[in-house]
Design an enzyme around this catalytic site. Sequence first.
Site, mmCIF file in Angstrom:
data_model
loop_
_atom_site.group_PDB
_atom_site.id
_atom_site.type_symbol
_atom_site.label_atom_id
_atom_site.label_comp_id
_atom_site.label_asym_id
_atom_site.label_seq_id
_atom_site.Cartn_x
_atom_site.Cartn_y
_atom_site.Cartn_z
ATOM 1 C CG ASN A 19 51.225 82.686 48.332
ATOM 2 O OD1 ASN A 19 51.190 82.011 49.354
ATOM 3 N ND2 ASN A 19 52.072 82.442 47.351
ATOM 4 C CG HIS A 114 62.474 83.529 48.939
ATOM 5 N ND1 HIS A 114 62.530 84.280 47.783
ATOM 6 C CD2 HIS A 114 63.505 82.664 48.874
ATOM 7 C CE1 HIS A 114 63.559 83.881 47.064
ATOM 8 N NE2 HIS A 114 64.173 82.906 47.702
ATOM 9 C CD GLU A 179 55.060 79.731 48.102
ATOM 10 O OE1 GLU A 179 54.545 80.836 47.879
ATOM 11 O OE2 GLU A 179 55.921 79.229 47.355
HETATM 12 C C1 GRF Z 1 55.393 82.271 45.190
HETATM 13 O O1 GRF Z 1 56.161 81.177 44.841
HETATM 14 C C2 GRF Z 1 56.059 83.049 46.275
HETATM 15 O O2 GRF Z 1 56.826 82.259 47.126
HETATM 16 C C3 GRF Z 1 56.959 83.967 45.504
HETATM 17 O O3 GRF Z 1 56.238 84.316 44.353
HETATM 18 C C4 GRF Z 1 55.294 83.291 44.067
HETATM 19 C C5 GRF Z 1 53.958 83.956 44.002
HETATM 20 O O4 GRF Z 1 52.970 83.101 43.544
HETATM 21 N N1 GRF Z 1 57.351 85.111 46.305
HETATM 22 P P1 GRF Z 1 51.456 83.588 43.532
HETATM 23 O O5 GRF Z 1 51.389 84.838 42.665
HETATM 24 O O6 GRF Z 1 51.035 83.853 44.934
HETATM 25 O O7 GRF Z 1 50.697 82.449 42.903
#
Ligand code: GRF
Length: 225
Positions: A19, A114, A179
């Site tokens: 993310n 989330h 996401e």
């Molecule tokens: C994601 O699935 C997010 O929804 C959750 O933690 C994960 C983080 O993934 N809160 P990344 O580190 O961004 O790849």
Amino acid sequence: MPEQDKPRLVVLISGSGSNLQAFIDQCADGTLPADLVAVISNRPGVKGLERAEHAGVPAITIDHKEFDSREAFDIALAERIDALQPDLVILAGFMRILTQDFVSRFMGKLLNIHPSLLPKYPGLNTHQRAIDAGDAVAGATVHFVTPELDGGPPVLRAEIPVEPEDTADALAAKILVQEHKIYPLAAHWFLSQRLKLQDGSAYLDGDRLAESGKLFADTLLEQRS
Ligand code: GRF
């Protein structure tokens, strides 16, 4: 716009930072007009820190194991964040339960993502829980952070179908793709003053959002500002 006039973003991570990468990319190409001023991890050596360094973004580690208590860690973290003067603080896979004091200090400018359709499945193992429940759809939700774990008002959600052959890992991978679209978009709304937390509810363009937030598909045809 000169760099110093852009709104300031701080991203908190604990791991892979995919993310975070979406934020790095969108800040770099101007899709998200913001200055990513720092990435902070509570775990040393994680991939997200490498991503920040690679992008030339200051990468800070504050190892929670070096603190005697949750409170002491959160105070150190909050002081570091305050010094960066962010307009928005993004929790992106930040795997710590935050103290009430920390949340109160940043409430209204603290977002989380989330991997479930909130209010379903707060906490961990969300994908397996959706599969076990036989859910036809799963997804992810961007929400304002309040003291209740994964309980703050939803802002924007993306939904995908759960296929019969989906494992938790397969579902997680498909949801992550979504996401990376919805999180920077919600941040853009916030930084352009369209999104606010007021009296415990999320408002977009002055309208109170539904309990489950806005559905991403509804926003596809919308202009960003
Ligand atoms: C994601 O699935 C997010 O929804 C959750 O933690 C994960 C983080 O993934 N809160 P990344 O580190 O961004 O790849």
